[in-house]
Structure formats: C-alpha cells, structure tokens
Design an enzyme around this catalytic site. Structure first.
Site, PDB file in Angstrom:
ATOM      1  N   LYS A 163       0.810  -1.226   0.000  1.00  0.00           N
ATOM      2  CA  LYS A 163       0.000   0.000   0.000  1.00  0.00           C
ATOM      3  C   LYS A 163       0.843   1.276   0.000  1.00  0.00           C
ATOM      4  CE  LYS A 163      -4.226  -1.922   1.967  1.00  0.00           C
ATOM      5  NZ  LYS A 163      -5.300  -1.783   2.969  1.00  0.00           N
ATOM      6  N   ASP A 210     -10.368   2.695   2.147  1.00  0.00           N
ATOM      7  CA  ASP A 210     -10.562   2.031   3.444  1.00  0.00           C
ATOM      8  C   ASP A 210     -11.341   2.915   4.436  1.00  0.00           C
ATOM      9  OD1 ASP A 210      -9.363  -0.424   2.876  1.00  0.00           O
ATOM     10  OD2 ASP A 210      -7.365   0.275   3.405  1.00  0.00           O
TER      11      ASP A 210
END
Ligand code: NAP
Length: 292
Positions: free
Chosen positions: A80, A116
């Site tokens: 990420k 997220d």
C-alpha cells in the site's frame, strides 16, 4: 438476485476487462470474489483475479499491468505505501494516508485512491446505523487499518477521535490524521465514547489468558455504545461476544471489507456498485464456509 459464486470461465473472452488484487499473501483474499459478484450483478464482462506480487516488486507489477491493459488493481499488504509513491496521481485520502488500496487507469496514468476510511464510515452508517458526526470515538491501534479509520472518522465530523495504542509515538502520528478532533488517549476514556473500534489483531482467539488478549477490557464497555472489531475471521471474536454481553451493539469487519470494495468498483466502472449483492456474497450462509 443470485449471488452464489459460480465458475465464470466459459463467459470470459479476449474482450473481457481485467482487474485484480496485488499482495502477498493473496490467495486468501476475498476481494476477487467481491469484485466478481459485483460484475455479475452489473452484467459487466469484467473479471477480477489475484496476483501474488512479492514485496519490492510493486513497480514491476504496475508497469506490467499497464502494458496488459489491466483496468484497475486493488492493493493489499505489503504494497500500500509503495504504490502510493508509484502512482501518477493520488486522491486526497491516498495523499493523507500515504497509502493506496486501489489504482485505476486514467488518461493521465495510474490514479491511486484509498477507499478504506470512506468504506469504514459507509459501513458504519449503512450497517450499524451509526453516524460519527458529533460523536466521541475511540480507536485501538495505529497501524494501516487504524490510520484509515481514524482519518475517516475525522473526515466524517467526529467530535473526538481518541487513539489508544501499544506504541505511543505511533498513536500520536495516527491521531493527527483526524485533525483537531484527534488525540492520544487511554482505556479509561472508553466509558465516555459512543463508538469503540478494535483495529488490532488482539482478541481474535480465546487464548485462555483473556486479559492479555483483549484490545480493551470488556468491563469498560456498556449499553449505548457501538463496538466494531475490524477482524472478520472469525466472524465473531471472543471480544465481540464479551462486548455484546455488556449490552453494546456489536459488528465485525465485514462491513468495511464490503464497502471499501464497493467504492473500488465505483472508481473502476464509473457505475453505482451493487452493495447489497456484495454484502450477501460474504455475509450469507454459503460464505460462512469460506471462512471455515
Ligand atoms: P498493522 O498495520 O500491523 O497494525 C497492527 C496494530 O495492532 C498496531 O497498532 C499494533 O501496535 C497493534 N498490535 C499488534 N499486536 C499487538 C499486541 N500484541 N499488543 C498490543 N497491540 C498490538 O495491521 P493492520 O493492517 O492495521 O490490521 C489490524 C487489524 O485490522 C487486523 O486484525 C486485520 O485483520 C484487520 N483489518 C480489517 C480490515 C477490514 O476490511 N475489515 C482491513 C484491514 C485490516 P504497535 O503500533 O504498537 O505495533
């Protein structure tokens, strides 16, 4: 709507649009299942697959994916942060977190997004009937998941976002993501909070040493609170059971999982994602078998 997973190989062709998830490990990921459920429900000739990409090889993966015409990638551990530095442009949430969980092709190259935090907030509102605006919230943890949740709660107008973490310096950095609402706290803050989130792996299994395993002592939880455990395997942790016994409204991490994936579908296709079909795909009885 039928959301039972079924082989789609016969439906695939040379014109099928491909997206995927990159990570290591990746074989356990539910993301392709969620994406493919969405594509079926939308009637799109798209497919999502898992690509095992070793640590340090995200740059090669992005170059290869672009050459192959892959339309988008979901990004999971350990890539990420690396992908955030590799994309051509970032959304504000990706810039704020320094982490990307979704890349999409655009005319200007790869766009990196992070769904997220917005996914967590959407799951709170839609599945737990909890709107964080004006509420006092406490998050246990300061890792990748916690940082997204803290930023999401701050962006959603929480009155306070209190961070409790084993490593205090990480807690301070994470709390800053909620802006003026963020601060470092202690378990003694729990009683005054309407939302308590576990964003650590603690409390997943009953080790027989319950005190050591709890992210927050369940005795501090009470009726009127919403308690979320971001863990989704198992679907009900001993800590969730304990929180429920104290009268709290309790949910697991499936909501965040589904809504962050739904936002990725929207980003890639430009269409409204079929959230209900995606929800049923991972919360129904058949899906329970996937989690053993
Ligand atoms: P991470 O980046 O490794 O962060 C782990 C956090 O847990 C850190 O704050 C760490 O504290 C704390 N921690 C770990 N072991 C601990 C221990 N023994 N005692 C006290 N604190 C401990 O992990 P992550 O990616 O954020 O994932 C955290 C959890 O969220 C996992 O259970 C994961 O499955 C879940 N998750 C769910 C979703 C979803 O969509 N539902 C998405 C992502 C993650 P330190 O800072 O002190 O090391």
């Amino acid at each position: 709507m039928d959301v039972t997973p079924r082989p789609r190989i016969a439906e695939l062709s040379a014109s099928t649009t491909v997206v995927g998830v990159i990570g290591d490990p990746v074989a356990h990921s539910l993301s392709p299942h969620l994406h493919n459920t969405a594509f079926s429900a939308m009637g799109l000739d798209w497919v999502s697959v898992g690509f095992r990409v070793r640590a340090g090889r995200a740059a090669e993966a992005l170059v290869g994916a672009r050459a192959l015409g892959v339309r988008g990638l979901s990004v999971t551990m350990p890539h990420k942060e690396a992908v955030a530095a590799l994309v051509d442009r970032r959304t504000p949430s990706a810039t704020q977190l320094g982490a990307v969980n979704c890349v999409a092709t655009t005319d200007d190259g790869w766009l990196g997004d992070n769904t997220d935090g917005p996914g967590f907030v959407a799951s709170l509102r839609n599945r737990a009937a909890f709107d964080p605006e004006g509420e006092r919230c406490l998050v246990v943890g300061a890792g990748g998941a916690a940082r997204a949740v803290i930023a999401g709660l701050g962006g959603a107008g929480a009155a306070e976002v209190i961070v409790v973490n084993r490593s205090p310096e990480r807690a301070a950095a994470a709390a800053a993501l909620a802006g003026v609402a963020g601060r470092v706290g202690a378990p003694s803050d729990v009683g005054d909070c309407s939302l308590v989130v576990n964003a650590t792996p603690l409390g997943m299994a009953d080790t027989g040493d319950a005190d050591a395993a709890w992210p927050i002592d369940p005795a501090l939880l009470h009726e009127g609170q919403t308690v979320i455990d971001l863990v989704y395997h198992p679907r009900v942790t001993p800590w969730m059971d304990a929180a429920s016994a104290r009268g709290a409204v309790v949910a697991n991490g499936v909501g965040m999982l589904v809504y962050q994936a739904a936002l990725q579908i929207g980003r890639w296709t430009g269409q409204e994602p079929p959230v209900e079909a995606m929800w049923r795909a991972v919360s129904g009885p058949a899906a329970g078998q996937r989690w053993g």
